[in-house]
Design a protein around this motif. Structure first.
Motif, PDB file in Angstrom:
ATOM      1  N   GLY A 196      38.256  93.671   3.839  1.00 25.03           N
ATOM      2  CA  GLY A 196      38.766  94.893   4.455  1.00 25.03           C
ATOM      3  C   GLY A 196      39.480  95.736   3.412  1.00 25.03           C
ATOM      4  N   TRP A 244      41.369  98.914   4.451  1.00 26.35           N
ATOM      5  CA  TRP A 244      42.284  99.916   5.016  1.00 26.35           C
ATOM      6  C   TRP A 244      43.640  99.819   4.318  1.00 26.35           C
ATOM      7  CZ3 TRP A 244      45.519  99.320  10.024  1.00 26.35           C
ATOM      8  CH2 TRP A 244      46.133 100.546  10.344  1.00 26.35           C
ATOM      9  N   ASP A 269      34.108  96.376   3.680  1.00 25.50           N
ATOM     10  CA  ASP A 269      34.319  97.308   4.794  1.00 25.50           C
ATOM     11  C   ASP A 269      35.233  98.446   4.347  1.00 25.50           C
ATOM     12  OD1 ASP A 269      34.224  97.541   7.978  1.00 25.50           O
ATOM     13  OD2 ASP A 269      36.230  98.102   7.307  1.00 25.50           O
ATOM     14  N   LYS A 284      32.464 104.371   7.846  1.00 23.50           N
ATOM     15  CA  LYS A 284      32.661 104.851   9.226  1.00 23.50           C
ATOM     16  C   LYS A 284      32.826 106.360   9.285  1.00 23.50           C
ATOM     17  CE  LYS A 284      35.256 100.555   9.788  1.00 23.50           C
ATOM     18  NZ  LYS A 284      36.091 100.392   8.605  1.00 23.50           N
ATOM     19  N   TRP A 329      36.044 105.703  15.940  1.00 17.32           N
ATOM     20  CA  TRP A 329      36.742 105.690  17.232  1.00 17.32           C
ATOM     21  C   TRP A 329      35.921 106.520  18.220  1.00 17.32           C
ATOM     22  CZ3 TRP A 329      41.277 102.973  17.899  1.00 17.32           C
ATOM     23  CH2 TRP A 329      41.940 102.565  16.727  1.00 17.32           C
ATOM     24  N   SER A 365      32.992 101.300  16.970  1.00 19.65           N
ATOM     25  CA  SER A 365      34.261 100.615  16.743  1.00 19.65           C
ATOM     26  C   SER A 365      35.256 101.103  17.789  1.00 19.65           C
ATOM     27  CB  SER A 365      34.762 100.942  15.329  1.00 19.65           C
ATOM     28  OG  SER A 365      35.988 100.322  15.080  1.00 19.65           O
ATOM     29  N   GLY A 415      46.281  89.933  11.818  1.00 20.88           N
ATOM     30  CA  GLY A 415      47.364  90.602  12.548  1.00 20.88           C
ATOM     31  C   GLY A 415      47.936  91.786  11.773  1.00 20.88           C
ATOM     32  N   ALA A 442      46.378  82.077   6.792  1.00 26.23           N
ATOM     33  CA  ALA A 442      45.282  83.067   6.832  1.00 26.23           C
ATOM     34  C   ALA A 442      43.927  82.371   6.956  1.00 26.23           C
ATOM     35  CB  ALA A 442      45.315  83.942   5.573  1.00 26.23           C
ATOM     36  N   PRO A 468      39.137  90.289   6.546  1.00 25.70           N
ATOM     37  CA  PRO A 468      40.530  90.312   6.083  1.00 25.70           C
ATOM     38  C   PRO A 468      40.705  91.219   4.869  1.00 25.70           C
ATOM     39  CG  PRO A 468      39.427  88.281   5.401  1.00 25.70           C
ATOM     40  CD  PRO A 468      38.499  88.981   6.333  1.00 25.70           C
ATOM     41  N   SER A 476      42.942  92.280   1.553  1.00 21.76           N
ATOM     42  CA  SER A 476      44.016  91.967   0.615  1.00 21.76           C
ATOM     43  C   SER A 476      43.757  92.701  -0.683  1.00 21.76           C
ATOM     44  CB  SER A 476      44.106  90.459   0.338  1.00 21.76           C
ATOM     45  OG  SER A 476      45.190  90.239  -0.556  1.00 21.76           O
ATOM     46  N   ARG A 499      44.873  85.787  -2.847  1.00 25.30           N
ATOM     47  CA  ARG A 499      44.543  85.892  -1.420  1.00 25.30           C
ATOM     48  C   ARG A 499      43.073  86.252  -1.212  1.00 25.30           C
ATOM     49  NH1 ARG A 499      49.737  89.313   0.849  1.00 25.30           N
ATOM     50  NH2 ARG A 499      51.245  87.608   0.811  1.00 25.30           N
ATOM     51  N   ASN A 518      47.377  97.293  16.104  1.00 28.21           N
ATOM     52  CA  ASN A 518      46.928  98.606  15.623  1.00 28.21           C
ATOM     53  C   ASN A 518      46.658  99.552  16.774  1.00 28.21           C
ATOM     54  OD1 ASN A 518      46.668  98.756  12.775  1.00 28.21           O
ATOM     55  ND2 ASN A 518      45.144  97.132  12.927  1.00 28.21           N
TER      56      ASN A 518
HETATM   57  N1  NAP Z   1      37.673  99.983  12.832  1.00 25.72           N
HETATM   58  C1  NAP Z   1      38.959 100.165  12.848  1.00 25.72           C
HETATM   59  O1  NAP Z   1      39.493 101.013  13.587  1.00 25.72           O
HETATM   60  C2  NAP Z   1      39.820  99.326  11.973  1.00 25.72           C
HETATM   61  C3  NAP Z   1      41.206  99.260  12.189  1.00 25.72           C
HETATM   62  C4  NAP Z   1      41.964  98.422  11.389  1.00 25.72           C
HETATM   63  C5  NAP Z   1      41.361  97.700  10.373  1.00 25.72           C
HETATM   64  N2  NAP Z   1      40.019  97.813  10.142  1.00 25.72           N
HETATM   65  C6  NAP Z   1      39.360  97.062   9.038  1.00 25.72           C
HETATM   66  O2  NAP Z   1      39.765  95.694   9.112  1.00 25.72           O
HETATM   67  C7  NAP Z   1      40.374  95.320   7.885  1.00 25.72           C
HETATM   68  C8  NAP Z   1      41.426  94.257   8.092  1.00 25.72           C
HETATM   69  O3  NAP Z   1      42.458  94.709   8.941  1.00 25.72           O
HETATM   70  P1  NAP Z   1      43.928  95.076   8.416  1.00 25.72           P
HETATM   71  O4  NAP Z   1      43.844  95.616   7.038  1.00 25.72           O
HETATM   72  O5  NAP Z   1      44.544  95.899   9.485  1.00 25.72           O
HETATM   73  O6  NAP Z   1      44.720  93.721   8.440  1.00 25.72           O
HETATM   74  P2  NAP Z   1      44.500  92.170   8.118  1.00 25.72           P
HETATM   75  O7  NAP Z   1      43.336  91.943   7.252  1.00 25.72           O
HETATM   76  O8  NAP Z   1      44.648  91.456   9.388  1.00 25.72           O
HETATM   77  O9  NAP Z   1      45.842  91.891   7.302  1.00 25.72           O
HETATM   78  C9  NAP Z   1      46.105  92.514   6.087  1.00 25.72           C
HETATM   79  C10 NAP Z   1      47.538  92.147   5.706  1.00 25.72           C
HETATM   80  O10 NAP Z   1      47.644  90.743   5.461  1.00 25.72           O
HETATM   81  C11 NAP Z   1      48.032  90.515   4.099  1.00 25.72           C
HETATM   82  N3  NAP Z   1      47.261  89.340   3.650  1.00 25.72           N
HETATM   83  C12 NAP Z   1      45.978  89.273   3.277  1.00 25.72           C
HETATM   84  N4  NAP Z   1      45.615  88.026   2.958  1.00 25.72           N
HETATM   85  C13 NAP Z   1      46.702  87.257   3.136  1.00 25.72           C
HETATM   86  C14 NAP Z   1      46.968  85.877   2.959  1.00 25.72           C
HETATM   87  N5  NAP Z   1      46.014  85.042   2.537  1.00 25.72           N
HETATM   88  N6  NAP Z   1      48.229  85.423   3.234  1.00 25.72           N
HETATM   89  C15 NAP Z   1      49.195  86.271   3.644  1.00 25.72           C
HETATM   90  N7  NAP Z   1      49.005  87.596   3.837  1.00 25.72           N
HETATM   91  C16 NAP Z   1      47.771  88.078   3.586  1.00 25.72           C
HETATM   92  C17 NAP Z   1      47.690  91.790   3.369  1.00 25.72           C
HETATM   93  O11 NAP Z   1      48.538  91.984   2.261  1.00 25.72           O
HETATM   94  P3  NAP Z   1      48.008  92.225   0.739  1.00 25.72           P
HETATM   95  O12 NAP Z   1      46.940  93.257   0.752  1.00 25.72           O
HETATM   96  O13 NAP Z   1      49.268  92.687   0.080  1.00 25.72           O
HETATM   97  O14 NAP Z   1      47.539  90.893   0.264  1.00 25.72           O
HETATM   98  C18 NAP Z   1      47.967  92.844   4.448  1.00 25.72           C
HETATM   99  O15 NAP Z   1      49.367  93.093   4.530  1.00 25.72           O
HETATM  100  C19 NAP Z   1      40.926  96.651   7.361  1.00 25.72           C
HETATM  101  O16 NAP Z   1      41.332  96.580   6.028  1.00 25.72           O
HETATM  102  C20 NAP Z   1      39.757  97.557   7.654  1.00 25.72           C
HETATM  103  O17 NAP Z   1      38.729  97.369   6.706  1.00 25.72           O
HETATM  104  C21 NAP Z   1      39.248  98.592  10.943  1.00 25.72           C
END
Ligand code: NAP
Length: 294
Positions: free
Chosen positions: A25, A27, A50, A80, A112, A153, A207, A231, A247, A249, A254, A285
């Protein structure tokens, strides 16, 4: 100790295209961070990235892809369409392709179900004009050049039902990318999507930022017991649930560990499935402009 392995699983989408189960991911990754993260991911067995025009980092992602030794056909790229571009789909896609330095994306999603000129939305239901948008995606998909698959999405059951039953709609989305993790399992939506042969991509699977899941006792206990990262518990759970998972990062360690998954025991899998009822549901979100009820 659980046996961790780089996850190489792929799912076959309803149009025959295969998608790697675990992707990166991007974002809230600044362009330079997205470049570095994508580069690291591609060097560490990821084959799925993504992004989205709204993330403002397609150029960084594209630069890493163009410099990578991994052949283009072995990288699955999702981008997207943003809310303000519903009336100019092909133009927006061309702009994304240009920034990504690609001839095609593997998956193009309506970000969206919101079609608007403004980010300041008072009544979201007034902006749910996505049928024509989908028809534009359908047309581009059928031309067979710029996208290998199309999806949506943040769509609810009602919105998908409306879409699938609309006149002139004859391509079923391959994926609905939605927020999904043990605090938001969305069982009814999952059941509906499965019945329509639409895969879930689980976004914010950890999360998102400041995640309550990293403080959740069940998740922490299962991680401790299996001697893995929390994670890795969450990512393994998502794949075991037959969803694609992305996910995010920007940190090397990570990025490397997030693609290593293990098989959860029936007992642990069940315990994770039950968190939603015990401690959830919790959406991390909510941009405020979407209508999740209809
Ligand atoms: N379609 C949509 O509307 C939509 C909405 C939201 C997200 N997305 C997509 O989904 C992806 C993932 O969602 P997200 O970015 O909201 O959140 P996520 O992947 O659930 O969490 C990311 C958070 O977790 C931390 N992290 C990552 N790996 C970790 C690990 N092994 N241990 C501890 N912390 C960790 C990251 O920090 P660091 O980066 O500092 O490591 C960041 O703060 C997005 O990046 C995007 O591509 C899509």
């Amino acid at each position: 100790m659980a046996e961790l392995k780089v996850n190489t699983k792929k799912f076959k989408l309803n149009n025959g295209v295969e998608i790697p189960a675990v992707g990166l991911g991007t974002w809230r990754s600044e362009p330079e961070d997205a470049y570095k993260a994508t580069k690291l991911a591609l060097e560490n067995d990821y084959h799925h990235i993504d992004t989205a025009s709204a993330y403002g980092n397609e150029e960084g992602v594209g630069k890493a892809i163009s410099e990578s030794k991994v052949p283009r056909e072995n990288i699955f790229v999702t981008t997207k369409l943003w809310n303000t571009d519903h009336n100019k789909v092909e133009e927006a896609l061309d702009e994304s392709l240009k920034k990504l330095k690609l001839d095609y994306v593997d998956l193009y999603l309506i970000h969206w179900p919101v079609n608007t000129d403004s980010e300041d939305i008072k009544d979201p239901s007034q902006y749910e004009d996505y049928i024509e948008t989908w028809k534009s995606l359908q047309k581009i998909y059928k031309e067979g050049k710029k996208v290998k698959a199309i999806g949506v999405s943040n769509f609810t059951i009602k919105k998908l039902d409306k879409l699938l039953n609309a006149e002139g709609v004859d391509v079923v989305p391959v994926i609905n990318q939605i927020e999904a993790h043990p605090l938001l399992t969305q069982p009814e939506l999952v059941k509906y999507l499965t019945s329509k042969d639409i895969y879930i991509t689980a976004y914010s699977p950890l999360g998102s930022n400041d995640s309550p899941l990293f403080k959740n006792e069940t998740v922490l206990e299962i991680a401790k017991k299996n001697k893995v990262e929390p994670a890795q518990v969450l990512i393994s759970w998502a794949v075991q649930r037959n969803s694609i998972v992305i996910p995010k990062s920007v940190h090397e360690e990570r990025i490397k560990s997030n693609i290593e998954t293990f098989t959860l025991s029936d007992e642990d899998f069940k315990a994770l499935n039950e968190i939603n009822e015990k401690d959830g549901p919790k959406r991390t979100n909510d941009p405020g402009f979407n209508n999740y009820d209809d």
